[in-house]
Scaffold this motif. Structure first.
Motif, short mmCIF file in Angstrom:
data_model
loop_
_atom_site.label_atom_id
_atom_site.label_comp_id
_atom_site.label_asym_id
_atom_site.label_seq_id
_atom_site.Cartn_x
_atom_site.Cartn_y
_atom_site.Cartn_z
N VAL A 111 6.90 -12.06 13.11
CA VAL A 111 5.44 -11.98 13.07
C VAL A 111 4.80 -13.30 12.64
CG1 VAL A 111 5.15 -11.15 10.69
CG2 VAL A 111 3.55 -10.40 12.47
N ASN A 112 5.52 -14.09 11.86
CA ASN A 112 5.00 -15.39 11.45
C ASN A 112 5.34 -16.50 12.44
OD1 ASN A 112 3.32 -15.47 9.29
ND2 ASN A 112 4.93 -15.53 7.73
N ARG A 113 5.89 -16.11 13.60
CA ARG A 113 6.26 -17.05 14.67
C ARG A 113 7.15 -18.19 14.16
NH1 ARG A 113 0.09 -17.05 16.69
NH2 ARG A 113 0.13 -14.99 17.63
N PRO A 114 8.30 -17.82 13.58
CA PRO A 114 9.18 -18.87 13.05
C PRO A 114 9.91 -19.57 14.19
CG PRO A 114 10.24 -16.76 12.84
CD PRO A 114 8.90 -16.48 13.44
N GLN A 115 10.41 -20.77 13.90
CA GLN A 115 11.16 -21.48 14.93
C GLN A 115 12.61 -21.01 14.95
OE1 GLN A 115 9.24 -24.32 12.77
NE2 GLN A 115 9.29 -25.86 14.38
N ILE A 116 13.06 -20.49 13.80
CA ILE A 116 14.47 -20.13 13.69
C ILE A 116 14.58 -18.67 13.24
CG2 ILE A 116 16.65 -20.63 12.51
CD1 ILE A 116 15.43 -23.49 12.00
N LEU A 117 15.41 -17.92 13.96
CA LEU A 117 15.67 -16.55 13.54
C LEU A 117 17.07 -16.48 12.97
CD1 LEU A 117 14.61 -13.57 13.60
CD2 LEU A 117 15.94 -13.31 15.71
N LEU A 118 17.18 -15.99 11.74
CA LEU A 118 18.48 -15.86 11.09
C LEU A 118 18.78 -14.37 10.97
CD1 LEU A 118 17.85 -18.45 8.23
CD2 LEU A 118 18.99 -18.85 10.43
N ALA A 119 19.86 -13.94 11.66
CA ALA A 119 20.19 -12.52 11.67
C ALA A 119 21.57 -12.33 11.07
CB ALA A 119 20.13 -11.98 13.09
#
Ligand SMILES: Nc1ncnc2c1ncn2[C@@H]1O[C@H](COP(=O)(O)OP(=O)(O)OP(=O)(O)O)[C@@H](O)[C@H]1O
Ligand SMILES: [Mg+2]
Lengths: 251, 532
Positions: free
Chosen positions: A167-175
């Motif tokens: 929702v904050n439009r991050p550049q990196i998704l850490l899953a």
């Protein structure tokens, strides 16, 4: 902050990264000299058995934890040199996280859960509403937005967590093992959506998993961890691995 | 995080553990209430005493004396006597000078005489004091029978209950001699044969039907109010006026040549010593002549305790007349005799003492200094008020300490509740941090929760304290009413005390939140999120 490394198209760069825990006399090296480069827009998988240090490495990238030694750069910024306030900002704006245990606020509705990062980022109320709707739309949960996590299936909860992460439009998704608590159908559904974020929005994705099949199916590159070390390949090989194929295999 | 979001989240968290948080808040409320109740008690008592003292005039009045009168008794006045101003008599010009000083409400002479009072054919003995108009404020007049003097020079008298009782007794016993003139309305000053024997007021058996103590009943008072008494006094006349017989018709001049003033002889209480008509007329050449006079005065009021009217104390006076009237009468006072001895011009009035009344006690020291500069000595009871204030300050501190104990215990409740909450919400705090909450955000969240409990507890406590105060005031009101005493507010809750208590409650709550908030902020999110 300097942006030399990001100019090279690197989202994440770790240099001889270490994270030690002292347990009385013994020293546990959760992450033990990891060097790693992840290009912006890349989808990599961290594969390893339990206790190999995957989560610890991910937390270092997320800025939730600080390295004992070595450096970790995200978008060219040295996380080790940041104040805790700056690290919080990094977590708010640069990265989004998804956990195996979903980690939704149990007493908040989906909407409110997804809104939480926006509140922390001090986004205005009207924009918040629009962005929450957009994020929930993306994971297909708009009709359930007024429900609480306990009223949803595991898959739905993880999709909400994914909505909250983006929702904050991050550049990196850490899953961190996002499919760990899901059956294969729901797991695939989540992975498909994460993949979509990577391909459609160009989001850099770091996926932690111990399921080799999952890593091979979705990630452009797989990094193997064992005892806190990257296996079977040195940093140069990894850095050169631009073919989006699994660079190394478990021996 | 924005403030509104912070408060919303805090409110949410408080509601989630509603029972625990309301019990904690109630604890703070009780603590604040006890503090408020005790401090209201302090404030109430202080106000009560302060008001009484202010109304009594004890602390905003000061006495002025001539150093001449003290020369003999005070050794340190020797150097002052070198100053010619010191030798200035305490006369009308000084009185005007003092009256012109700032914040001076009135300046009046202290007039007090021991004299005879004729009533119903009897002669009673009493000390008579003059009261300034401002004495009306004194609480001595609060529950009086009748009323205060109708005017500054009204030929009226207010008597004290004991004396009123003597008057009642005198009324019942027939006059020993018929020659005694009973009280007549508007009788002109006239010579009266002083043949009536002094009535033995405290004679055993006399007036057995009248209660000896306590206030007069309304019917008893009604028997006296409106009646007249005869004030017998010695008028000081200038020789010229006294020599011309036409000016003082019907007046028998008396001799004033004894060493002791007439009042002194009256004090002895022996009728034989009292000057009688026809005892011989003698006008003293260098001084003044003394003329015996009688003045009918109407009883307008009966009071229980004597008001504070001067410096030497009016408390043993039982008869009061307006000060302007007393001055007009020009009675012979102890100071008159001194004038005589010191050879003061008979035309001028000198005073033994002047009483200066100021608007508030605050101006007493400055005024004292100003009067000292004119060359007179002053006396005030202000030092006693200072002492009193100190006593109240100590009392307030003690009450505050006792009140705070409850609040401190309550604040431990806050610490406990919030620490529990931190432990319980470990995971939520971890999630918040993972989503980008800074340590400061987390800290502020817990502060907001502590502050909210502080505000709620403070409001609750002030309301509770107010109710307790009302309850106590109500109960004491009933008690006082039973005792036939005027209603008093024992507890007083001024707005600043209420506001201060709320602020204090918030401060204490925030202090209590300090440790839990720091603990929450320090929480390692990795650890918090590790375990399920
Ligand atoms: N706070 C800590 N104190 C001591 N040891 C720790 C701590 N956190 C992690 N470790 C140790 O570090 C090692 C790596 O842990 P980590 O959670 O990164 O493993 P993981 O690869 O994510 O395992 P899993 O697949 O089970 O989640 C483990 O041996 C773990 O016991
Ligand atoms: Mg893990």
């Amino acid at each position: 902050m300097q942006s030399r490394t990001s100019e090279n198209g690197l989202a994440i760069r770790a240099e001889n990264l270490r994270r030690h825990y002292k347990m009385g006399e013994t020293l546990i090296s959760a992450v033990d000299g990891v060097s790693l480069e992840v290009r912006a827009g890349e989808f990599i998988a961290l594969l390893g058995s339990s206790g190999s240090g995957k989560s610890t490495l991910l937390n270092l990238i997320a800025g939730l934890d600080r390295p004992t030694s070595g450096n970790i750069f995200v978008n060219g910024r040295d996380l080790g040199a940041m104040t805790s306030e700056e690290l919080a900002r990094h977590r708010r704006e640069t990265v989004g996280m998804v956990f195996q245990a979903f980690n939704l606020m149990p007493r908040m509705t989906l909407e409110e859960n997804v809104e939480l990062p926006l509140r922390l980022a001090e986004v205005s109320r009207t924009e918040r509403a629009a962005r929450v709707l957009e994020a929930l739309e993306r994971v297909g949960l708009t009709p359930r937005r007024r429900h609480r996590p306990s009223e949803l299936s595991g898959g739905e909860q993880q999709r909400s967590a994914l909505a909250r992460a983006l929702v904050n439009r991050p550049q990196i998704l850490l899953a961190d093992e996002p499919t760990g608590n899901l059956d294969s159908r729901n797991g695939n559904e989540i992975m498909r959506r994460i993949s979509e974020l990577n391909s459609h929005l160009g989001m850099t994705v770091v996926l932690v998993t111990h399921e080799r099949a999952l890593a091979e199916r979705f990630a452009q590159r797989t990094v193997f961890l064992a005892d806190g070390k990257i296996l079977g390949a040195d940093a140069n090989l990894l850095a050169a691995g631009e073919d989006a194929e699994p660079a190394s295999r478990v021996p | 995080m924005k403030r509104e979001d912070l408060f919303e989240l805090a409110g949410r968290n408080l509601r989630e553990a509603a029972l625990r948080n309301s019990l904690t808040t109630l604890g703070i409320g009780v603590g604040v209430a006890s503090l408020v109740a005790l401090l209201s008690l302090g404030a109430g008592l202080q106000d009560l005493v302060g008001q009484r003292f202010n109304r009594s005039g004890l602390f905003n009045t000061l006495g002025v004396f001539s150093p001449r009168d003290m020369r003999s008794s005070e050794t340190r006045s020797r150097d002052e006597s070198a100053n010619p101003a010191v030798l200035r008599p305490l006369d009308d010009s000084v009185r005007r000078d003092i009256a012109a000083l700032p914040h001076v409400i009135e300046v009046y002479p202290e007039i007090r005489m021991q004299t005879d009072i004729g009533f119903a054919g009897h002669t009673l003995f009493s000390s008579v004091s003059a009261l300034p108009p401002s004495a009306r404020q004194s609480d001595a007049f609060e529950n009086m029978h009748g009323k205060f003097f109708s005017g500054d020079q009204a030929p009226e008298v207010v008597v004290q209950t004991d004396f009123a009782r003597e008057l009642l007794e005198a009324q019942e016993i027939p006059a020993a001699e018929d020659t005694g003139s009973p009280a007549r309305p508007s009788a002109p000053p006239a010579a009266t044969p002083a043949a009536s024997p002094s009535f033995p007021g405290k004679a055993p058996g006399a007036g057995a039907t009248i209660a000896r103590t306590g206030p007069l009943t309304a019917p008893e008072a009604a028997q006296l109010l409106g009646k007249e008494i005869l004030l017998r006094y010695a008028e000081r006349q200038q020789p010229a006026a006294a020599i011309a017989p036409g000016i003082t018709p019907g007046i028998t001049p008396d001799i004033a040549s004894h060493a002791a003033p007439p009042t002194a002889s009256a004090r002895a209480g022996a009728p034989a010593k009292r000057p009688r008509p026809g005892d011989g007329v003698s006008l003293e050449a260098p001084g003044f002549s003394v003329v015996r006079r009688e003045l009918p005065l109407r009883i307008v009021g009966i009071i229980e305790t004597a008001p504070y009217a001067g410096l030497t104390g009016s408390s043993n006076s039982r008869v009061f007349i307006p000060v302007a009237l007393a001055e007009k009468l020009r009675p012979v006072l102890p100071s008159s005799l001194r004038d005589l001895m010191q050879g003061t011009q008979p035309s001028e009035t000198t005073y033994q003492a002047l009483v200066v009344r100021l608007s508030t006690p605050t101006y007493v020291p400055a005024t004292q200094e100003a009067i000292r500069k004119i060359g007179f000595r002053t006396f005030s009871l202000l030092d006693a008020t200072r002492q009193l204030r100190r006593v109240f300050a100590v009392l307030d501190i003690f009450l505050a300490i006792f009140g705070s104990v409850a609040l401190i215990v309550a604040s431990l409740g806050i610490v406990n509740t919030l620490v529990m909450s931190v432990l319980e919400r470990r995971r939520e705090i971890g999630i918040l941090k993972a989503l980008g909450a800074s340590d400061g955000d987390v800290k502020r969240l817990f502060f907001a929760e502590a502050g909210a409990m502080g505000i709620a507890g403070g409001l609750l406590g002030v309301a509770l304290g107010w109710l307790i105060g009302r309850g106590i005031n109500f109960a004491t009101g009933i008690y006082l009413a039973r005792q036939d005493l005027p209603r008093e507010s024992i507890l007083l809750l001024p707005w600043w005390l209420g506001a201060g208590a709320i602020v204090f409650s918030i401060v204490v709550s925030l202090l209590s939140g300090l440790y839990p908030a720091a603990r929450a902020a320090k929480l390692d999110p990795v650890q918090a999120l590790r375990y399920e």
